[in-house]
Design a protein around this motif. Sequence first.
Motif, PDB file in Angstrom:
ATOM      1  N   UNK A  11       0.754  -1.256   0.019  1.00  0.00           N
ATOM      2  CA  UNK A  11       0.017  -0.004   0.004  1.00  0.00           C
ATOM      3  C   UNK A  11       0.883   1.196   0.068  1.00  0.00           C
ATOM      4  N   UNK A  13       2.701   3.865  -2.449  1.00  0.00           N
ATOM      5  CA  UNK A  13       2.937   4.096  -4.083  1.00  0.00           C
ATOM      6  C   UNK A  13       4.513   4.253  -4.211  1.00  0.00           C
ATOM      7  N   UNK A  14       5.143   5.032  -3.459  1.00  0.00           N
ATOM      8  CA  UNK A  14       6.274   5.186  -3.457  1.00  0.00           C
ATOM      9  C   UNK A  14       7.245   3.920  -3.339  1.00  0.00           C
ATOM     10  N   UNK A  17       6.392   2.072  -6.762  1.00  0.00           N
ATOM     11  CA  UNK A  17       7.244   2.658  -8.041  1.00  0.00           C
ATOM     12  C   UNK A  17       8.530   2.371  -8.341  1.00  0.00           C
ATOM     13  N   UNK A  39      -6.778  -1.499   5.387  1.00  0.00           N
ATOM     14  CA  UNK A  39      -6.435  -0.760   4.156  1.00  0.00           C
ATOM     15  C   UNK A  39      -6.142  -1.910   3.003  1.00  0.00           C
ATOM     16  N   UNK A  41      -8.080  -3.421   1.127  1.00  0.00           N
ATOM     17  CA  UNK A  41      -8.931  -3.323  -0.126  1.00  0.00           C
ATOM     18  C   UNK A  41      -7.960  -2.104  -1.087  1.00  0.00           C
ATOM     19  N   UNK A  42      -7.242  -1.302  -0.375  1.00  0.00           N
ATOM     20  CA  UNK A  42      -6.715  -0.058  -0.945  1.00  0.00           C
ATOM     21  C   UNK A  42      -5.397  -0.918  -1.657  1.00  0.00           C
ATOM     22  N   UNK A  45      -5.987  -2.971  -4.827  1.00  0.00           N
ATOM     23  CA  UNK A  45      -6.244  -2.464  -6.022  1.00  0.00           C
ATOM     24  C   UNK A  45      -5.199  -1.739  -6.622  1.00  0.00           C
ATOM     25  N   UNK A  46      -4.138  -1.233  -5.712  1.00  0.00           N
ATOM     26  CA  UNK A  46      -3.088  -0.410  -5.735  1.00  0.00           C
ATOM     27  C   UNK A  46      -2.085  -1.504  -6.629  1.00  0.00           C
ATOM     28  N   UNK A  48      -2.653  -4.305  -8.012  1.00  0.00           N
ATOM     29  CA  UNK A  48      -3.210  -4.757  -9.393  1.00  0.00           C
ATOM     30  C   UNK A  48      -2.817  -3.741 -10.396  1.00  0.00           C
ATOM     31  N   UNK A  49      -2.925  -2.470 -10.130  1.00  0.00           N
ATOM     32  CA  UNK A  49      -2.835  -1.402 -11.078  1.00  0.00           C
ATOM     33  C   UNK A  49      -1.293  -1.237 -11.223  1.00  0.00           C
ATOM     34  N   UNK A  50      -0.602  -1.323 -10.139  1.00  0.00           N
ATOM     35  CA  UNK A  50       0.937  -1.281 -10.470  1.00  0.00           C
ATOM     36  C   UNK A  50       1.667  -2.642 -11.523  1.00  0.00           C
ATOM     37  N   UNK A  53       0.445  -1.950 -14.982  1.00  0.00           N
ATOM     38  CA  UNK A  53       1.212  -0.625 -15.613  1.00  0.00           C
ATOM     39  C   UNK A  53       2.638  -0.747 -15.653  1.00  0.00           C
ATOM     40  N   UNK A  54       3.382  -1.203 -14.526  1.00  0.00           N
ATOM     41  CA  UNK A  54       4.380  -0.811 -14.407  1.00  0.00           C
ATOM     42  C   UNK A  54       5.591  -1.629 -15.003  1.00  0.00           C
TER      43      UNK A  54
ATOM     44  N   UNK B   9      -9.759   7.375   0.371  1.00  0.00           N
ATOM     45  CA  UNK B   9      -8.756   6.369   0.262  1.00  0.00           C
ATOM     46  C   UNK B   9      -7.279   7.271  -0.226  1.00  0.00           C
ATOM     47  N   UNK B  15       4.074  10.873  -3.825  1.00  0.00           N
ATOM     48  CA  UNK B  15       3.685   9.847  -4.692  1.00  0.00           C
ATOM     49  C   UNK B  15       2.305   9.359  -4.522  1.00  0.00           C
ATOM     50  N   UNK B  71      -1.699   5.208 -12.672  1.00  0.00           N
ATOM     51  CA  UNK B  71      -2.008   4.026 -11.990  1.00  0.00           C
ATOM     52  C   UNK B  71      -2.282   4.135 -10.353  1.00  0.00           C
ATOM     53  N   UNK B  75      -6.310   3.742  -8.707  1.00  0.00           N
ATOM     54  CA  UNK B  75      -6.287   2.854  -7.746  1.00  0.00           C
ATOM     55  C   UNK B  75      -7.053   3.390  -6.608  1.00  0.00           C
ATOM     56  N   UNK B  76      -6.584   4.729  -6.151  1.00  0.00           N
ATOM     57  CA  UNK B  76      -6.932   5.443  -5.003  1.00  0.00           C
ATOM     58  C   UNK B  76      -8.295   5.924  -5.250  1.00  0.00           C
ATOM     59  N   UNK B  79     -10.794   2.616  -5.035  1.00  0.00           N
ATOM     60  CA  UNK B  79     -11.153   2.000  -3.736  1.00  0.00           C
ATOM     61  C   UNK B  79     -11.931   3.264  -3.069  1.00  0.00           C
ATOM     62  N   UNK B  83     -15.544   2.088  -1.411  1.00  0.00           N
ATOM     63  CA  UNK B  83     -15.859   2.249  -0.163  1.00  0.00           C
ATOM     64  C   UNK B  83     -17.168   3.089   0.326  1.00  0.00           C
TER      65      UNK B  83
END
Lengths: 291, 88
Positions: A11, A13-14, A17, A39, A41-42, A45-46, A48-50, A53-54, B9, B15, B71, B75-76, B79, B83
Motif C-alpha cells: 500500500x 505508492x512510492x 514505483x 487498508x 482493499x486499497x 487495487x493499488x 493490481x494497477x501497479x 502498468x509498471x 482512500x 507519490x 495507476x 487505484x485510490x 477504492x 468504499x
Amino acid sequence: MLRSLLFVPGNSPAMLLNADIHRADGIILDLEDAVAPDQKDAARILVRNAVRTLQYAVQALIIRINPLDTAFCREDLETIVPLRPAFIMPTKVAGEGDIRALDQMLREIERKNGVEEGVTRLLALIETACGIENAYAIARAPRVRALMLGAEDYTADLRAIRSRESGEIAYARSRIVNAARAAGIDAFDTPFTDVNDVDGLLNDAQAARALGFSGKAAISPRHIAGINAAFSPTAAEVRYARQVLDVIEEAQRLGRGAVSLRGKMIDKPIVERARQTLQMAHALNMEVDEL
Amino acid sequence: MNIIRTAACGTLESSDALITVAPGDGLQISIQSVVLRQFGAQIEASVRDVLRELEVTGAIITVEDRGAVDCVLRARCETALRRAAKEE
C-alpha cells in the motif's frame, strides 16, 4: 536464478514505483503484514494497477497474500490470479491440507478468469512449528515450486529467543532445505531483520547459502547487494570448478580412473558441484574463461 | 454504482493522492495538486474514466494530489468509490 527476493509493502505508492530499481532478482509485493487490516482493499487495487502498468524488470514477481483463514484471502486471489505473477506466496502454511484448499480455490478462480487451470504457482511461506514438521508434504503438494522460511513468526510460535546468530532456527533451516531439495524445488531463507547491520546480514546470508538455500528474502533494499554476493559463486570458486572439469576431461582423454587436484581426490559429487558452480556463473554472466 | 456515504482512500505522502468521495447529484470534481497546471486535465480525465468504468453518475469527488502517477491515482479513486458505495 533467484538469489534475492525483496519484500515491498503493497500500500505504499512510492515503494511500489521503485520496487525494481534495487537489483533484487525478485520482488514480493506484500498484501499481508505490511498492510493494515483497514487498508487491505486499497492495497489490493493499488498492487493490481501497479503490476498492470509498471512492467517490473525483475526475474520473478511474487505477491504475498493474506492467510487462508481470513476473508481477505479469496479477495486477494480474485484480484491477483489474472495478473499471472511468477508465484503467489501463501502465508503460515501449516500442512498439505492448506495447499489443497488453496488449490481448490485457485482452480475456481482460474476457470472464472479464463486462466489455464493449474498454472498459478506457489511459493509457500512456512512460519509455524507445525509447518516445519510438515515441510516435505508441503513441498510435494500441488502447485508448490518453492518454500520459504519465515523465522519471526516461527520463533514466536516456538517461544524461542531470536538472536543475531540464529542458532534457534538451525533445525528449521535444515529441514526446509532438505524438504525442498528432496521434492526438487527451491528453498529461500528468512529475511535478516536488522536493516543497519550489514555485517550481520552477510554472515547470515553466507550461512544460509552454506546450508543449501537457493536465495534469501530481504526487507530492505540495503540488503540486496550482500545477499546477491553471498549467493553468487566467488571468482575462486569458479576458477576451482573450471580446474575440476579440466582435470576430469584430461583424465578421460588419457584413460585414467582416479584423479586428484591440489592433493584431493576428485570424485563424482565434486564434479557435480563444479558443474553447478559453472552453471551459476554462466547464469550470472560471469566471464568464466577469463577467471 | 450508487454512492451512499462519504469515504476516502490514499494519503498526503509523496507519490500518493488522497481522494474523498461523497454522495451528490451529478459529478463534481475538484482537484488540488502542485502540478495542477501541467497535469490537472489528465488527472480529471483519469478520475472520469474510473467513474465511467464503475458507472457512477452522482458523486462529489475531491482529489488532493501529491504527485501520484496515473495507476496510483486510478487505484485510490476506485477504492474510495467502492468504499463509498459499500453497504455498512
